[in-house]
Design a protein around this motif. Structure first.
Motif, PDB file in Angstrom:
ATOM      1  N   TRP A  69      -5.091  -1.340   8.375  1.00 13.86           N
ATOM      2  CA  TRP A  69      -4.205  -1.031   7.383  1.00 13.86           C
ATOM      3  C   TRP A  69      -3.521   0.281   7.361  1.00 13.86           C
ATOM      4  CZ3 TRP A  69      -4.735   2.642   3.627  1.00 13.86           C
ATOM      5  CH2 TRP A  69      -5.938   3.238   3.473  1.00 13.86           C
ATOM      6  N   THR A  70      -2.668   0.218   6.648  1.00 14.22           N
ATOM      7  CA  THR A  70      -1.787   1.494   6.317  1.00 14.22           C
ATOM      8  C   THR A  70      -1.086   1.726   5.227  1.00 14.22           C
ATOM      9  OG1 THR A  70      -0.334   3.327   7.538  1.00 14.22           O
ATOM     10  CG2 THR A  70       0.543   1.141   7.617  1.00 14.22           C
ATOM     11  N   ASP A  71      -0.795   3.174   4.708  1.00 14.35           N
ATOM     12  CA  ASP A  71       0.244   3.081   3.573  1.00 14.35           C
ATOM     13  C   ASP A  71       1.245   3.963   3.726  1.00 14.35           C
ATOM     14  OD1 ASP A  71      -1.066   5.543   3.663  1.00 14.35           O
ATOM     15  OD2 ASP A  71      -2.086   5.632   1.900  1.00 14.35           O
TER      16      ASP A  71
ATOM     17  N   ASN B   6       0.878  -1.159   0.024  1.00 12.77           N
ATOM     18  CA  ASN B   6      -0.121  -0.010  -0.112  1.00 12.77           C
ATOM     19  C   ASN B   6       0.897   1.208   0.082  1.00 12.77           C
ATOM     20  OD1 ASN B   6      -2.366  -1.640   0.293  1.00 12.77           O
ATOM     21  ND2 ASN B   6      -2.372  -1.596   2.507  1.00 12.77           N
ATOM     22  N   VAL B   7       0.680   1.901  -1.018  1.00  4.68           N
ATOM     23  CA  VAL B   7       1.636   3.199  -1.217  1.00  4.68           C
ATOM     24  C   VAL B   7       0.871   4.472  -0.818  1.00  4.68           C
ATOM     25  CG1 VAL B   7       3.384   4.502  -2.843  1.00  4.68           C
ATOM     26  CG2 VAL B   7       3.044   2.039  -2.984  1.00  4.68           C
ATOM     27  N   ASN B   8      -0.259   4.678  -1.542  1.00 10.25           N
ATOM     28  CA  ASN B   8      -0.898   5.939  -1.452  1.00 10.25           C
ATOM     29  C   ASN B   8      -2.361   5.685  -1.652  1.00 10.25           C
ATOM     30  OD1 ASN B   8      -1.667   8.488  -1.447  1.00 10.25           O
ATOM     31  ND2 ASN B   8      -0.534   8.972  -3.439  1.00 10.25           N
ATOM     32  N   MET B   9      -3.140   5.195  -0.403  1.00 12.05           N
ATOM     33  CA  MET B   9      -4.444   4.855  -0.817  1.00 12.05           C
ATOM     34  C   MET B   9      -5.428   5.698   0.136  1.00 12.05           C
ATOM     35  SD  MET B   9      -5.756   1.292  -0.986  1.00 12.05           S
ATOM     36  CE  MET B   9      -4.966   0.321   0.644  1.00 12.05           C
ATOM     37  N   SER B  10      -6.408   6.248  -0.317  1.00 12.52           N
ATOM     38  CA  SER B  10      -7.099   7.414   0.596  1.00 12.52           C
ATOM     39  C   SER B  10      -8.035   6.192   1.466  1.00 12.52           C
ATOM     40  CB  SER B  10      -8.119   7.999  -0.317  1.00 12.52           C
ATOM     41  OG  SER B  10      -9.081   7.399  -0.759  1.00 12.52           O
ATOM     42  N   ALA B  11      -8.420   6.869   2.768  1.00 15.15           N
ATOM     43  CA  ALA B  11      -9.209   6.213   3.568  1.00 15.15           C
ATOM     44  C   ALA B  11     -10.367   5.729   2.910  1.00 15.15           C
ATOM     45  CB  ALA B  11      -9.586   7.187   4.702  1.00 15.15           C
ATOM     46  N   LYS B  12     -11.010   6.426   2.076  1.00 17.21           N
ATOM     47  CA  LYS B  12     -12.495   6.227   1.526  1.00 17.21           C
ATOM     48  C   LYS B  12     -11.861   4.774   0.545  1.00 17.21           C
ATOM     49  CE  LYS B  12     -16.005   7.919  -1.352  1.00 17.21           C
ATOM     50  NZ  LYS B  12     -15.980   8.807  -2.760  1.00 17.21           N
ATOM     51  N   GLN B  13     -10.831   4.980  -0.197  1.00 19.85           N
ATOM     52  CA  GLN B  13     -10.671   3.910  -0.982  1.00 19.85           C
ATOM     53  C   GLN B  13     -10.165   2.511  -0.341  1.00 19.85           C
ATOM     54  OE1 GLN B  13      -7.617   5.559  -3.305  1.00 19.85           O
ATOM     55  NE2 GLN B  13      -8.585   5.082  -5.192  1.00 19.85           N
ATOM     56  N   GLY B  14      -9.723   2.668   0.808  1.00 21.31           N
ATOM     57  CA  GLY B  14      -9.225   1.550   1.664  1.00 21.31           C
ATOM     58  C   GLY B  14     -10.405   1.012   2.795  1.00 21.31           C
ATOM     59  N   SER B  15     -11.642   1.885   2.693  1.00 18.46           N
ATOM     60  CA  SER B  15     -12.812   1.495   3.814  1.00 18.46           C
ATOM     61  C   SER B  15     -13.189   0.007   3.615  1.00 18.46           C
ATOM     62  CB  SER B  15     -13.608   2.499   3.796  1.00 18.46           C
ATOM     63  OG  SER B  15     -14.301   2.418   2.257  1.00 18.46           O
ATOM     64  N   VAL B  16     -12.943  -0.320   2.303  1.00 18.30           N
ATOM     65  CA  VAL B  16     -13.613  -1.874   2.261  1.00 18.30           C
ATOM     66  C   VAL B  16     -12.782  -3.076   2.886  1.00 18.30           C
ATOM     67  CG1 VAL B  16     -14.907  -1.354   0.151  1.00 18.30           C
ATOM     68  CG2 VAL B  16     -12.583  -2.333   0.187  1.00 18.30           C
TER      69      VAL B  16
END
Ligand code: BTN
Length: 266
Positions: free
Chosen positions: A170-172, A155-165
């Motif tokens: 998780w982190t990036d 995970n490099v650069n993922m918005s909270a919205k994109q990662g919400s699923v």
């Protein structure tokens, strides 16, 4: 989207080491694929290989360990697969999947993320949250040969919205530090170089070469852990890994050596 955010074959090839360029049979870069691991599986089955590298800007059916889904939004993260072939039986590369974890971890640390840890067998965590995962699949396994596909998701650069699923913490890289993360092209070339280096040296060095590094970065060392292994739940204090990459659990029944499973903090 900035051009520099997209995978670029010329840029990547310009950054790969001569050893990698010499070894790689085919470099496949795609905008979209179901899963880079699945694509390499098809290529190997069609007789391509032995060293295939595939990355995509987006996976529609990214796969994680234990049949889980790997969330793979467009151009935000690294989705990389690489195949390798050994003229060796499986037991000669015991612990390889853990050594892969150390190599991916060290590559990320080299970009200025010193606080990263490992979770057995090869998850990469920051402060308990998952940053990267590794899926090792054995495609051909005979008495004297082995074909593997190693899939790496970072995970490099993922918005909270994109990662919400994502159904776990998780982190990036962009959340770990305020500075911009390394370019995906550069990180990809580094990971490919380091993995090829590992594949080349592993039969001679074996896991004993990597064991101390793995244990030094173990996020569970000395902590209470609960392990689900083959449907059984085992509890005890985690003592790191042995020379074969097995997890050592100090339980009420004595030391247990666990070769496969999922580990979680109690
Ligand atoms: C895990 O921690 O569960 C393993 C995740 C592995 C994800 C990577 S992304 C590139 C490659 N292609 C896949 O479908 N999976 C791996």
């Amino acid at each position: 989207m900035k051009q520099s955010d997209l995978l670029d074959s010329k840029l990547i090839q310009g950054m790969l080491s001569p050893v990698s360029l010499d070894r790689i049979s085919k470099l496949i870069l795609l905008e979209e694929v179901d899963s880079t691991n699945s694509l390499l599986q098809k290529e190997l089955n069609a007789g391509m290989g032995p060293v295939l590298v595939c990355s995509a800007d987006h996976q529609t059916a990214g796969r994680g360990r234990s049949g889980k889904f790997w969330h793979s939004p467009l151009s935000k993260n690294i989705y990389l697969s690489i195949s390798w072939e050994y003229a060796l039986p499986y037991h000669k590369v015991d612990g390889l999947s853990l050594a892969i974890g150390v190599v991916v971890l060290d590559s990320l640390i080299s970009y200025g993320y010193p606080e990263l840890k490992l979770k057995w067998p090869n998850d990469i965590l920051f402060d308990g949250a998952k940053l990267a995962g590794i899926l090792v699949e054995i495609i051909g396994r005979a008495d004297s040969s082995l074909k593997i596909i190693v899939g790496v998701g970072v995970n490099v650069n993922m918005s909270a919205k994109q990662g919400s699923v994502i159904g776990r913490s998780w982190t990036d890289l962009s959340s770990i530090k305020p500075k911009p993360p390394p370019s995906r092209n550069e990180l990809l070339a580094t990971l490919v170089d380091q993995l090829i280096d590992l594949f080349l040296s592993y039969p001679e060095k074996g896991f004993s070469h990597w064991r101390n590094s793995w244990n030094a970065r173990d996020s569970f060392m000395g902590k209470n852990a609960q392990i689900i292994s083959n449907g059984e739940t085992l509890s005890g204090i985690s003592r790191g890994v042995d020379s074969k990459g097995r997890l050592i659990l100090d339980s009420s029944e004595g030391l247990l050596f666990i070769a496969a499973g999922d580990v979680s903090l109690r």
